[in-house]
Design a protein around this motif. Sequence first.
Motif, PDB file in Angstrom:
ATOM      1  N   ASP A 147       0.847  -1.193   0.000  1.00 52.69           N
ATOM      2  CA  ASP A 147       0.000   0.000   0.000  1.00 52.69           C
ATOM      3  C   ASP A 147       0.886   1.248   0.000  1.00 52.69           C
ATOM      4  O   ASP A 147       2.109   1.172   0.095  1.00 52.69           O
ATOM      5  N   ALA A 148       0.259   2.408  -0.117  1.00 52.86           N
ATOM      6  CA  ALA A 148       1.000   3.668  -0.216  1.00 52.86           C
ATOM      7  C   ALA A 148       1.858   3.906   1.023  1.00 52.86           C
ATOM      8  O   ALA A 148       3.010   4.333   0.912  1.00 52.86           O
ATOM      9  N   ARG A 149       1.322   3.618   2.191  1.00 50.19           N
ATOM     10  CA  ARG A 149       2.085   3.826   3.428  1.00 50.19           C
ATOM     11  C   ARG A 149       3.320   2.937   3.459  1.00 50.19           C
ATOM     12  O   ARG A 149       4.409   3.371   3.830  1.00 50.19           O
ATOM     13  N   GLY A 150       3.179   1.694   3.075  1.00 52.99           N
ATOM     14  CA  GLY A 150       4.312   0.774   3.063  1.00 52.99           C
ATOM     15  C   GLY A 150       5.375   1.187   2.063  1.00 52.99           C
ATOM     16  O   GLY A 150       6.575   1.137   2.350  1.00 52.99           O
ATOM     17  N   ARG A 151       4.942   1.595   0.870  1.00 55.32           N
ATOM     18  CA  ARG A 151       5.908   2.055  -0.142  1.00 55.32           C
ATOM     19  C   ARG A 151       6.623   3.317   0.322  1.00 55.32           C
ATOM     20  O   ARG A 151       7.825   3.483   0.094  1.00 55.32           O
ATOM     21  N   ASP A 152       5.898   4.207   0.995  1.00 53.67           N
ATOM     22  CA  ASP A 152       6.528   5.411   1.536  1.00 53.67           C
ATOM     23  C   ASP A 152       7.559   5.052   2.606  1.00 53.67           C
ATOM     24  O   ASP A 152       8.612   5.685   2.695  1.00 53.67           O
ATOM     25  N   ARG A 153       7.255   4.046   3.411  1.00 54.25           N
ATOM     26  CA  ARG A 153       8.197   3.616   4.446  1.00 54.25           C
ATOM     27  C   ARG A 153       9.476   3.083   3.803  1.00 54.25           C
ATOM     28  O   ARG A 153      10.585   3.372   4.252  1.00 54.25           O
ATOM     29  N   VAL A 154       9.342   2.301   2.741  1.00 52.79           N
ATOM     30  CA  VAL A 154      10.522   1.762   2.047  1.00 52.79           C
ATOM     31  C   VAL A 154      11.324   2.907   1.437  1.00 52.79           C
ATOM     32  O   VAL A 154      12.557   2.941   1.551  1.00 52.79           O
ATOM     33  N   ALA A 155      10.665   3.853   0.797  1.00 52.73           N
ATOM     34  CA  ALA A 155      11.372   5.000   0.204  1.00 52.73           C
ATOM     35  C   ALA A 155      12.074   5.826   1.283  1.00 52.73           C
ATOM     36  O   ALA A 155      13.209   6.276   1.101  1.00 52.73           O
ATOM     37  N   LEU A 156      11.413   5.997   2.420  1.00 52.38           N
ATOM     38  CA  LEU A 156      12.027   6.726   3.531  1.00 52.38           C
ATOM     39  C   LEU A 156      13.286   6.001   4.018  1.00 52.38           C
ATOM     40  O   LEU A 156      14.334   6.615   4.220  1.00 52.38           O
ATOM     41  N   ALA A 157      13.185   4.681   4.156  1.00 46.05           N
ATOM     42  CA  ALA A 157      14.303   3.898   4.680  1.00 46.05           C
ATOM     43  C   ALA A 157      15.476   3.804   3.712  1.00 46.05           C
ATOM     44  O   ALA A 157      16.637   3.835   4.136  1.00 46.05           O
ATOM     45  N   LEU A 158      15.173   3.693   2.421  1.00 42.30           N
ATOM     46  CA  LEU A 158      16.235   3.392   1.457  1.00 42.30           C
ATOM     47  C   LEU A 158      16.666   4.578   0.598  1.00 42.30           C
ATOM     48  O   LEU A 158      17.675   4.479  -0.108  1.00 42.30           O
ATOM     49  N   VAL A 159      15.917   5.671   0.666  1.00 47.21           N
ATOM     50  CA  VAL A 159      16.272   6.843  -0.137  1.00 47.21           C
ATOM     51  C   VAL A 159      16.412   8.075   0.754  1.00 47.21           C
ATOM     52  O   VAL A 159      17.495   8.648   0.883  1.00 47.21           O
ATOM     53  N   ASP A 160      15.301   8.475   1.370  1.00 52.62           N
ATOM     54  CA  ASP A 160      15.274   9.748   2.091  1.00 52.62           C
ATOM     55  C   ASP A 160      16.206   9.781   3.294  1.00 52.62           C
ATOM     56  O   ASP A 160      16.940  10.760   3.485  1.00 52.62           O
ATOM     57  N   LEU A 161      16.170   8.752   4.103  1.00 49.46           N
ATOM     58  CA  LEU A 161      17.000   8.728   5.301  1.00 49.46           C
ATOM     59  C   LEU A 161      18.495   8.719   4.974  1.00 49.46           C
ATOM     60  O   LEU A 161      19.246   9.556   5.491  1.00 49.46           O
ATOM     61  N   PRO A 162      18.965   7.826   4.091  1.00 46.24           N
ATOM     62  CA  PRO A 162      20.396   7.876   3.759  1.00 46.24           C
ATOM     63  C   PRO A 162      20.811   9.217   3.150  1.00 46.24           C
ATOM     64  O   PRO A 162      21.870   9.752   3.473  1.00 46.24           O
ATOM     65  N   LEU A 163      19.964   9.777   2.293  1.00 47.62           N
ATOM     66  CA  LEU A 163      20.298  11.063   1.682  1.00 47.62           C
ATOM     67  C   LEU A 163      20.350  12.190   2.705  1.00 47.62           C
ATOM     68  O   LEU A 163      21.182  13.093   2.598  1.00 47.62           O
ATOM     69  N   SER A 164      19.480  12.141   3.696  1.00 44.95           N
ATOM     70  CA  SER A 164      19.500  13.205   4.705  1.00 44.95           C
ATOM     71  C   SER A 164      20.787  13.157   5.520  1.00 44.95           C
ATOM     72  O   SER A 164      21.348  14.198   5.868  1.00 44.95           O
ATOM     73  N   LEU A 165      21.275  11.975   5.815  1.00 44.27           N
ATOM     74  CA  LEU A 165      22.541  11.850   6.538  1.00 44.27           C
ATOM     75  C   LEU A 165      23.690  12.379   5.675  1.00 44.27           C
ATOM     76  O   LEU A 165      24.519  13.162   6.143  1.00 44.27           O
ATOM     77  N   VAL A 166      23.724  11.968   4.427  1.00 46.36           N
ATOM     78  CA  VAL A 166      24.767  12.433   3.504  1.00 46.36           C
ATOM     79  C   VAL A 166      24.707  13.950   3.366  1.00 46.36           C
ATOM     80  O   VAL A 166      25.723  14.642   3.446  1.00 46.36           O
ATOM     81  N   ARG A 167      23.512  14.488   3.161  1.00 45.37           N
ATOM     82  CA  ARG A 167      23.325  15.921   2.960  1.00 45.37           C
ATOM     83  C   ARG A 167      23.868  16.722   4.145  1.00 45.37           C
ATOM     84  O   ARG A 167      24.540  17.736   3.957  1.00 45.37           O
ATOM     85  N   ARG A 168      23.576  16.268   5.344  1.00 49.83           N
ATOM     86  CA  ARG A 168      23.999  17.013   6.532  1.00 49.83           C
ATOM     87  C   ARG A 168      25.512  17.221   6.538  1.00 49.83           C
ATOM     88  O   ARG A 168      26.004  18.315   6.777  1.00 49.83           O
ATOM     89  N   TYR A 169      26.248  16.167   6.259  1.00 43.96           N
ATOM     90  CA  TYR A 169      27.706  16.273   6.305  1.00 43.96           C
ATOM     91  C   TYR A 169      28.269  16.995   5.086  1.00 43.96           C
ATOM     92  O   TYR A 169      29.169  17.838   5.216  1.00 43.96           O
ATOM     93  N   LEU A 170      27.767  16.683   3.901  1.00 41.34           N
ATOM     94  CA  LEU A 170      28.310  17.333   2.706  1.00 41.34           C
ATOM     95  C   LEU A 170      28.032  18.825   2.700  1.00 41.34           C
ATOM     96  O   LEU A 170      28.899  19.618   2.328  1.00 41.34           O
ATOM     97  N   ARG A 171      26.847  19.227   3.118  1.00 42.00           N
ATOM     98  CA  ARG A 171      26.532  20.663   3.151  1.00 42.00           C
ATOM     99  C   ARG A 171      27.369  21.392   4.194  1.00 42.00           C
ATOM    100  O   ARG A 171      27.658  22.567   4.039  1.00 42.00           O
ATOM    101  N   ALA A 172      27.779  20.690   5.247  1.00 44.53           N
ATOM    102  CA  ALA A 172      28.635  21.299   6.269  1.00 44.53           C
ATOM    103  C   ALA A 172      30.109  21.254   5.872  1.00 44.53           C
ATOM    104  O   ALA A 172      30.961  21.790   6.576  1.00 44.53           O
ATOM    105  N   GLY A 173      30.406  20.596   4.746  1.00 48.06           N
ATOM    106  CA  GLY A 173      31.789  20.479   4.304  1.00 48.06           C
ATOM    107  C   GLY A 173      32.606  19.507   5.128  1.00 48.06           C
ATOM    108  O   GLY A 173      33.830  19.583   5.177  1.00 48.06           O
ATOM    109  N   GLU A 174      31.923  18.570   5.769  1.00 48.93           N
ATOM    110  CA  GLU A 174      32.592  17.602   6.634  1.00 48.93           C
ATOM    111  C   GLU A 174      32.540  16.212   6.005  1.00 48.93           C
ATOM    112  O   GLU A 174      31.586  15.875   5.301  1.00 48.93           O
ATOM    113  N   PRO A 175      33.553  15.389   6.288  1.00 52.74           N
ATOM    114  CA  PRO A 175      33.512  14.014   5.772  1.00 52.74           C
ATOM    115  C   PRO A 175      32.449  13.201   6.508  1.00 52.74           C
ATOM    116  O   PRO A 175      32.116  13.484   7.668  1.00 52.74           O
TER     117      PRO A 175
END
Length: 193
Positions: A147-175
């Motif tokens: 269902d839509a909620r389940g697909r959103d959970r998968v997208a959050l886990a495998l796309v949005d969450l990893p990207l948010s972690l990467v974004r935080r460090y790259l935007r701060a100029g930190e490894p």
Amino acid sequence: MARPPRFDIDQLLDAAVRLAATGGPPAVTMSAVAHAVGAPSGSVYHRFTGRPALLAEVWLRTVERFQAGYHAVLTGESDPHRAARAAARHVVAWSRGNPDEAALLLYGAADFGRADWSEEHTRRADLGNQRVYASLTALAETLGATDARGRDRVALALVDLPLSLVRRYLRAGEPLPPHAEDLTEECAVALLT
């Protein structure tokens, strides 16, 4: 016999990636790329019909390289839980190994002038996105997320969450910290359990 070109497309696109990583899409101009590699501007115009083509190629080469690895981990494992963990880790590991390209991908295709791309560039972008989305959807269904909620959970886990972690460090100029892949995997598992 013609002289081989002194500057190839990959050299020019590598320079464009570096410019985008430090100055964003506005920094990627024909003259800036030429200057970055020490080439005459004509070398850039000889390989790209104009700035929209340059922007499209630098975006597409980068996103296609990321998508190839991401698609491989989404589809390369028979156990869907292992595939999901690998996909979450891949986002961070690829970003760690390719920090300039990852910084570029923090923007979107629209930032790289997608509205002005040729039909061929737009088609390439759409096909790549469709392939990854189809793989992500198939994995979600295998995990029972139908269902839509389940697909959103998968997208959050495998796309949005990893990207948010990467974004935080790259935007701060930190490894990225050494624990970033593990943390992303742990969060993905928690969301998908």
